[in-house]
Design a protein around this motif. Structure first.
Motif, mmCIF file in Angstrom:
data_model
loop_
_atom_site.group_PDB
_atom_site.id
_atom_site.type_symbol
_atom_site.label_atom_id
_atom_site.label_comp_id
_atom_site.label_asym_id
_atom_site.label_seq_id
_atom_site.Cartn_x
_atom_site.Cartn_y
_atom_site.Cartn_z
ATOM 1 N N VAL A 78 0.843 -1.198 0.000
ATOM 2 C CA VAL A 78 0.000 0.000 0.000
ATOM 3 C C VAL A 78 0.879 1.248 0.000
ATOM 4 O O VAL A 78 0.636 2.184 -0.759
ATOM 5 C CB VAL A 78 -0.951 -0.005 1.223
ATOM 6 C CG1 VAL A 78 -1.508 1.381 1.495
ATOM 7 C CG2 VAL A 78 -2.075 -1.001 1.017
ATOM 8 N N ALA A 79 1.895 1.263 0.839
ATOM 9 C CA ALA A 79 2.788 2.423 0.924
ATOM 10 C C ALA A 79 3.478 2.680 -0.410
ATOM 11 O O ALA A 79 3.591 3.825 -0.848
ATOM 12 C CB ALA A 79 3.822 2.208 2.022
ATOM 13 N N ARG A 80 3.919 1.593 -1.062
ATOM 14 C CA ARG A 80 4.624 1.741 -2.350
ATOM 15 C C ARG A 80 3.694 2.160 -3.472
ATOM 16 O O ARG A 80 4.005 3.066 -4.234
ATOM 17 C CB ARG A 80 5.292 0.414 -2.735
ATOM 18 C CG ARG A 80 6.567 0.107 -2.013
ATOM 19 C CD ARG A 80 7.306 -1.065 -2.667
ATOM 20 N NE ARG A 80 6.448 -2.220 -2.910
ATOM 21 C CZ ARG A 80 6.204 -3.191 -2.028
ATOM 22 N NH1 ARG A 80 6.749 -3.136 -0.833
ATOM 23 N NH2 ARG A 80 5.442 -4.207 -2.336
ATOM 24 N N THR A 81 2.574 1.486 -3.609
ATOM 25 C CA THR A 81 1.729 1.699 -4.783
ATOM 26 C C THR A 81 0.815 2.902 -4.655
ATOM 27 O O THR A 81 0.411 3.462 -5.655
ATOM 28 C CB THR A 81 0.860 0.458 -5.082
ATOM 29 O OG1 THR A 81 0.003 0.216 -3.974
ATOM 30 C CG2 THR A 81 1.703 -0.758 -5.366
ATOM 31 N N GLY A 82 0.484 3.296 -3.440
ATOM 32 C CA GLY A 82 -0.464 4.383 -3.266
ATOM 33 C C GLY A 82 0.152 5.693 -2.843
ATOM 34 O O GLY A 82 -0.560 6.641 -2.542
#
Length: 167
Positions: free
Chosen positions: A135-139
């Motif tokens: 989530v942290a990477r993609t969003g």
């Protein structure tokens, strides 16, 4: 031949027809082995009798999700979540679904609810932290993911998940 004339009670007939408690574990074994088509087939068979056991919904929904059939997975995982209450498993699956759908903020909301309630010895802790890192990477939600992580320091220490260092 002699058995054909024996009366079968309604309860016995229902039990013979209700084999989901055998098929669901077989479906999870297929799922774990990466045989998503096999898991889907077993899950569909579980639901073919008209009954909708929540664990069959869970297994079939996750198999469909892993097979890339997100639109088919969503109603099953949602029904599982409603049937199981707001359980750790349902929140984890919904976070996974939302991330797969390209909705990282919605996935983060599920994880933010889940992680403070998750026991440190849960087998799902690594999966939850893997999803949080994704989530942290993609969003582009690093700050929000770090805030969720900060809310569960004991769980993070116990988990020791490698992806957490990238948050």
């Amino acid at each position: 031949e002699a058995c054909q004339n024996l009366p079968v009670s309604t309860a016995e007939r229902e039990r013979l027809e209700d084999i989901w408690d055998v098929l669901v574990p077989r479906g999870w074994r297929a799922f774990t082995a990466g045989d998503f088509a096999g898991a889907i087939q077993l899950g569909q068979r579980c639901l073919s009798g008209g009954r909708r056991p929540i664990y069959a919904l869970q297994m079939l929904g996750m198999a469909l999700l892993r097979a890339g059939r997100t639109a088919e997975a969503e109603p099953l995982l949602t029904e599982f979540a409603h049937g199981s209450g707001r359980s750790n498993a349902s929140e984890l699956h919904l976070a996974d679904l939302r991330l797969t759908q390209g909705r990282p903020k919605a996935a983060l909301d599920h994880l933010a609810w889940l992680l403070p309630r998750m026991p440190a010895d849960s087998v799902n802790v690594p999966t939850a932290f893997r999803l949080l890192a994704a989530v942290a990477r993609t969003g582009n939600l690093q700050r929000e993911a770090q805030a969720v992580l900060a809310s569960v320091p004991a769980l993070a220490r116990v988990a020791g998940h490698a992806e957490l260092s990238r948050l």
